[in-house]
Enzyme design. Sequence first.
Site, PDB file in Angstrom:
ATOM      1  N   ARG A 154       1.509  -1.258  -0.037  1.00 50.15           N
ATOM      2  CA  ARG A 154       0.000  -0.342   0.159  1.00 50.15           C
ATOM      3  C   ARG A 154       0.909   1.561   0.364  1.00 50.15           C
ATOM      4  O   ARG A 154       0.175   2.118  -0.009  1.00 50.15           O
ATOM      5  CB  ARG A 154      -0.652  -0.363   1.309  1.00 50.15           C
ATOM      6  CG  ARG A 154      -2.548  -1.103   1.110  1.00 50.15           C
ATOM      7  CD  ARG A 154      -3.516  -0.623   2.416  1.00 50.15           C
ATOM      8  NE  ARG A 154      -2.676  -1.586   3.055  1.00 50.15           N
ATOM      9  CZ  ARG A 154      -3.314  -0.973   4.046  1.00 50.15           C
ATOM     10  NH1 ARG A 154      -3.930   0.133   4.650  1.00 50.15           N
ATOM     11  NH2 ARG A 154      -2.944  -1.955   5.726  1.00 50.15           N
TER      12      ARG A 154
ATOM     13  N   ASN B 266      33.957  45.324   6.987  1.00 46.24           N
ATOM     14  CA  ASN B 266      33.021  45.775   6.364  1.00 46.24           C
ATOM     15  C   ASN B 266      32.530  45.709   4.421  1.00 46.24           C
ATOM     16  O   ASN B 266      34.014  45.880   4.080  1.00 46.24           O
ATOM     17  CB  ASN B 266      32.373  46.886   7.108  1.00 46.24           C
ATOM     18  CG  ASN B 266      30.363  47.261   5.693  1.00 46.24           C
ATOM     19  OD1 ASN B 266      30.631  46.590   5.771  1.00 46.24           O
ATOM     20  ND2 ASN B 266      30.519  47.989   7.308  1.00 46.24           N
TER      21      ASN B 266
END
Length: 467
Positions: free
Chosen positions: A16, A386
Site C-alpha cells: 500500500r 565591512n
Amino acid sequence: MNAVDVVVMAAGKGTRMKSRTPKVLHRLGGRPLIQHVIDTAQALKARRTIVITGHGAADVESWVAHAASAAGQRVPDFVRQEPQLGTGHAVQQVVPVLPDDGIALILNGDVPLVRPETLQVLVDRCGGSRLALLTVEMADPTGYGRIVRSGDAVKAIVEHKDASPAQRALREVYTGFMAVPSAQLKKWLARLTNDNAQGEYYLTDIVKLAAADGVEVVAAPASEQVEVDGVNSPVQLADLERAFQRRQANALMEQGVRLADPARFDLRGTLACGQDVEIDVNCVFAGQVSLGDNVRIGPNCVIANARIAAGAVIHAFTHIDGETSGVEVGEGALVGPFARLRPGAQLGAEVHIGNFVEVKNSTMARGAKANHLAYLGDATVGERVNYGAGSITANYDGANKNRTVIEADVHVGSNCVLVAPVTVKQGGTIGAGSVINRNTEAGKLTVARARQVSLEGWERPKKPAKK
Ligand code: UD1
Ligand code: MG
C-alpha cells in the site's frame, strides 16, 4: 536476569505504500522506520538484534549495517525469509541464530513509535517463563488479531479473517509485539500449521500452543495508541510523522524551549537548546543542531548541522547547512533574513550576515559584517571588516579553490571582485567596483577600475526628425 534478544520483522512488502523503496526504509523524522525500532531495541540493552528481511532485503540490510557502523554499534544479524509465508514462518527463519537461554522480544519493523519503557514492561511480564503480549483496545479492531480470553486467562489470538462474529466483536487486539522465552518459542514454532483463512503460518498461533502447554499468557496494555500504530500507507506515515514531531516538540517545551506553534515544527535529527530559546513557526532542523541561551530563530528557517551560540538571532527564511563540516554562529551574531550559511562557515561573535549573503568555508572574526547580496567563499575575514554589497570572492579558477584573506578593519566597497589567492591588508579600503588580483597595501585606498571621465563636446544621439 534473562538476556533479551530482539527480533525485528521486516520482510513484508508494504504494497500500500506504492513505492519502489522497501517499506521499512521510508523515513520518519529523517530516519528510516526500521532505524527507530532498532534504536529502541538498543535502549533496552538487548544482547542481540536479529532482523528478518525479504522484500528489498539487500537494501534494508545495507542501510541497517551502515547506520549501525556509523553509530559505533554492533551490526545486527540478518536472516532472510524468501518467500514470505506469514509471520510464524518469518520467525522460524530466526531459529538457527537465536540462543535458547534468553527472552525473544519480537518487534515490527514498521511500527516506529513504540517506547523502550513499554517494551521493558513486556520483557518484565515475560520474566523468562511467561508469554507476554502487548495489546491495545481499539474502537475499530478490523483487520487485527483478537485476544481471546477464558475468564481472565488469555487462551488464543484469532486473526480477523478467521474470527467468528462473536470474536470479531472483541476490541482487545494484539499489536504485533511479544516477549517469549526463546527455548519455548522454538518448540511452538515447530508445531505451526498454515491451516487457516490466509494459508499462512501465523506467529499468533503460538498463543494457543502456550495455553495448551500450561504456560501462562499475559497481556500488557500499550500506554497510547500511537505507540503501536504501524505504517502501511503514505497517509499513515504522515500521521505518525506528526505524532512523532509532537512528541519531540513536547520534550523541548518541557525543557523550556518556546515554540511558537508545535504543530509547525520539524526536527529530523537532534536539537540541543540552552535556556530561553525561541523558535518561530515552520522551521526545520536536521542532523545535529545546538542553540545556546537566548537564541531566537525566526520563521521559515532550515537549519542543519550547526552550532549557534548564545544570543544569536537567525532571521526569517535563513538556510544553514553545515553538512559534514559544520557551521558555527558566534555569540550575539545576527543572520538573515534570507541568508545562506554553507559547510565550514564560522562566524565569530557579533558578526552580521544580511539578506542574500552566502558564506562557505570561511571564517569571520568578531564584529565583521556582510549585510547585502554578497559571497564569501574560502575567505578569512578579520575583525570589524565591512564587506560591501554585491562583492564576491572569486575563489575558484576553474580547477582549484584559493583563499582570500581580508585583514582586520578592512572596508571592501560595493561590487568588488577579490580574485583569490589574494590578501587585502589591514585597515585598507577597496573602492567600489574594483577587481583586486594583487595583494593590497595596509591602510591605503586601493581602486582597480577605469578612471571616471566626462567627455567634452559629446552629444547624445538624436532620433531622426519625423517627416
Ligand atoms: C499481524 C498479527 C495480528 C496483529 C497485527 C498487528 C499475525 C498472523 N497477525 O497481522 O494478530 O493484530 O499484526 O499489526 O502475526 N512479515 C514478515 N514475513 C511475512 C509476513 C509478515 O516479515 O511472511 C512482517 C511484516 O513485514 C510486518 C509484520 O511481519 O512487519 C506483520 O505482518 P503483517 O502482514 O502486517 O501482519 P498483519 O496481518 O497485520
Ligand atoms: Mg500489519
